[in-house]
Design a protein around this motif. Structure first.
Motif, PDB file in Angstrom:
ATOM      1  N   VAL A 150       0.706  -1.771   0.206  1.00 16.80           N
ATOM      2  CA  VAL A 150       0.002  -0.101   0.319  1.00 16.80           C
ATOM      3  C   VAL A 150       1.269   1.616   0.059  1.00 16.80           C
ATOM      4  O   VAL A 150       2.069   1.022   0.175  1.00 16.80           O
ATOM      5  CB  VAL A 150      -1.320   0.047   1.382  1.00 16.80           C
ATOM      6  CG1 VAL A 150      -2.016  -1.154   1.158  1.00 16.80           C
ATOM      7  CG2 VAL A 150      -0.218   0.264   2.614  1.00 16.80           C
ATOM      8  N   SER A 156      -0.986   6.117   2.270  1.00 11.36           N
ATOM      9  CA  SER A 156      -2.535   6.467   2.805  1.00 11.36           C
ATOM     10  C   SER A 156      -3.467   5.490   2.898  1.00 11.36           C
ATOM     11  O   SER A 156      -4.636   5.023   2.912  1.00 11.36           O
ATOM     12  CB  SER A 156      -3.247   7.848   2.088  1.00 11.36           C
ATOM     13  OG  SER A 156      -3.362   7.029   0.019  1.00 11.36           O
ATOM     14  N   GLY A 157      -2.947   3.876   2.206  1.00 13.99           N
ATOM     15  CA  GLY A 157      -3.168   2.944   2.874  1.00 13.99           C
ATOM     16  C   GLY A 157      -3.476   2.208   1.604  1.00 13.99           C
ATOM     17  O   GLY A 157      -4.521   1.176   1.608  1.00 13.99           O
ATOM     18  N   THR A 216      -3.976   0.070  -2.305  1.00  7.38           N
ATOM     19  CA  THR A 216      -3.288  -0.616  -2.414  1.00  7.38           C
ATOM     20  C   THR A 216      -3.005  -0.474  -4.034  1.00  7.38           C
ATOM     21  O   THR A 216      -3.055   0.042  -4.198  1.00  7.38           O
ATOM     22  CB  THR A 216      -4.465  -1.863  -2.866  1.00  7.38           C
ATOM     23  OG1 THR A 216      -5.120  -2.558  -1.307  1.00  7.38           O
ATOM     24  CG2 THR A 216      -3.719  -3.211  -3.349  1.00  7.38           C
ATOM     25  N   ARG A 258      -1.686  -1.850   5.639  1.00  9.96           N
ATOM     26  CA  ARG A 258      -2.771  -0.300   6.452  1.00  9.96           C
ATOM     27  C   ARG A 258      -2.073   0.100   7.366  1.00  9.96           C
ATOM     28  O   ARG A 258      -1.376   1.540   8.048  1.00  9.96           O
ATOM     29  CB  ARG A 258      -3.956  -0.518   5.876  1.00  9.96           C
ATOM     30  CG  ARG A 258      -4.521  -0.787   4.793  1.00  9.96           C
ATOM     31  CD  ARG A 258      -6.364  -0.671   4.517  1.00  9.96           C
ATOM     32  NE  ARG A 258      -6.287  -0.342   3.359  1.00  9.96           N
ATOM     33  CZ  ARG A 258      -7.317  -0.879   2.855  1.00  9.96           C
ATOM     34  NH1 ARG A 258      -8.551  -1.249   3.770  1.00  9.96           N
ATOM     35  NH2 ARG A 258      -7.674  -0.108   1.430  1.00  9.96           N
ATOM     36  N   THR A 259      -2.223  -1.211   8.410  1.00  6.05           N
ATOM     37  CA  THR A 259      -1.347  -0.614   9.804  1.00  6.05           C
ATOM     38  C   THR A 259       0.040  -0.447   9.710  1.00  6.05           C
ATOM     39  O   THR A 259      -0.054   0.827  10.954  1.00  6.05           O
ATOM     40  CB  THR A 259      -2.255  -1.982  10.717  1.00  6.05           C
ATOM     41  OG1 THR A 259      -3.262  -2.432  10.674  1.00  6.05           O
ATOM     42  CG2 THR A 259      -1.740  -1.498  12.058  1.00  6.05           C
ATOM     43  N   SER A 282       0.351   3.560   8.853  1.00  3.19           N
ATOM     44  CA  SER A 282      -0.302   4.508   9.438  1.00  3.19           C
ATOM     45  C   SER A 282      -0.038   4.584  10.565  1.00  3.19           C
ATOM     46  O   SER A 282       0.682   5.990  11.319  1.00  3.19           O
ATOM     47  CB  SER A 282      -1.678   3.928   9.556  1.00  3.19           C
ATOM     48  OG  SER A 282      -2.510   4.296  10.255  1.00  3.19           O
ATOM     49  N   THR A 310     -12.076   0.294  12.707  1.00  6.03           N
ATOM     50  CA  THR A 310     -11.527   0.703  11.356  1.00  6.03           C
ATOM     51  C   THR A 310     -11.936  -0.950  10.414  1.00  6.03           C
ATOM     52  O   THR A 310     -11.795  -0.771   9.239  1.00  6.03           O
ATOM     53  CB  THR A 310     -10.095   0.197  11.397  1.00  6.03           C
ATOM     54  OG1 THR A 310      -9.757  -1.012  11.864  1.00  6.03           O
ATOM     55  CG2 THR A 310      -9.686   1.669  12.519  1.00  6.03           C
ATOM     56  N   GLU A 357      -9.623  -3.009   9.577  1.00  5.43           N
ATOM     57  CA  GLU A 357      -8.754  -2.680   8.823  1.00  5.43           C
ATOM     58  C   GLU A 357      -7.126  -2.378   9.089  1.00  5.43           C
ATOM     59  O   GLU A 357      -6.605  -1.759   8.729  1.00  5.43           O
ATOM     60  CB  GLU A 357      -9.358  -1.216   7.249  1.00  5.43           C
ATOM     61  CG  GLU A 357     -10.443  -1.474   6.655  1.00  5.43           C
ATOM     62  CD  GLU A 357     -10.964  -0.537   5.712  1.00  5.43           C
ATOM     63  OE1 GLU A 357      -9.864   0.553   5.968  1.00  5.43           O
ATOM     64  OE2 GLU A 357     -11.854  -1.057   5.140  1.00  5.43           O
TER      65      GLU A 357
END
Length: 139
Positions: free
Chosen positions: A38, A41-42, A44, A66-67, A70, A90, A93
């Protein structure tokens, strides 16, 4: 110009190198994996599910990537007491599972990689191999 910021982003070649390096590392250990890359900003940029990997692991690999992007840290570094609350807030997510690492160059986070379908240690080993292949900062 005070209205724009310089930024670093992963190139398409960088994404492909991450994926192919992760696939090679997973194949070498004999553990088919799901791999997701990713941006910061997460969103893909690329993903791959190796034959023989668990299909639900694609979801966890995305959450791991994503984690890590982030928080700018490994996905498993989330405090234990916050993991369930964050996952619920989330809609799954974000996760505290091992296997998500930030993609960082010179201290700047440009994305995240998430790997799933093996043990947490195997997942992280595959992610580290991919980061090494592109010359990213290692924790």
């Amino acid at each position: 110009m005070s209205h724009i910021l310089a930024s670093s982003v992963l190139s398409d070649k960088g994404v492909m190198t991450l994926l192919t390096s992760a696939i090679s590392a997973a194949a070498a250990m004999g553990q088919p994996q799901c791999i997701v890359i990713v941006d910061q900003s997460g969103m893909t940029l690329g993903s791959f599910r190796m034959r023989g990997s668990r299909f639900q692991s694609l979801k966890s690999a995305l959450a791991k990537a994503r984690t890590a992007a982030s928080i700018g840290a490994p996905s498993h570094s989330l405090p234990e007491h916050a993991r369930l609350l964050l996952a619920a807030a989330t809609q799954g997510e974000a996760t505290g599972l091992r296997g998500g690492l930030p993609i960082r160059f010179s201290g700047t986070v440009v994305g995240g990689i998430g790997v799933g379908s093996g043990s947490g240690e195997q997942d992280e080993q595959v992610a580290l191999a991919a980061l090494t292949a592109i010359g990213a900062d290692l924790e």
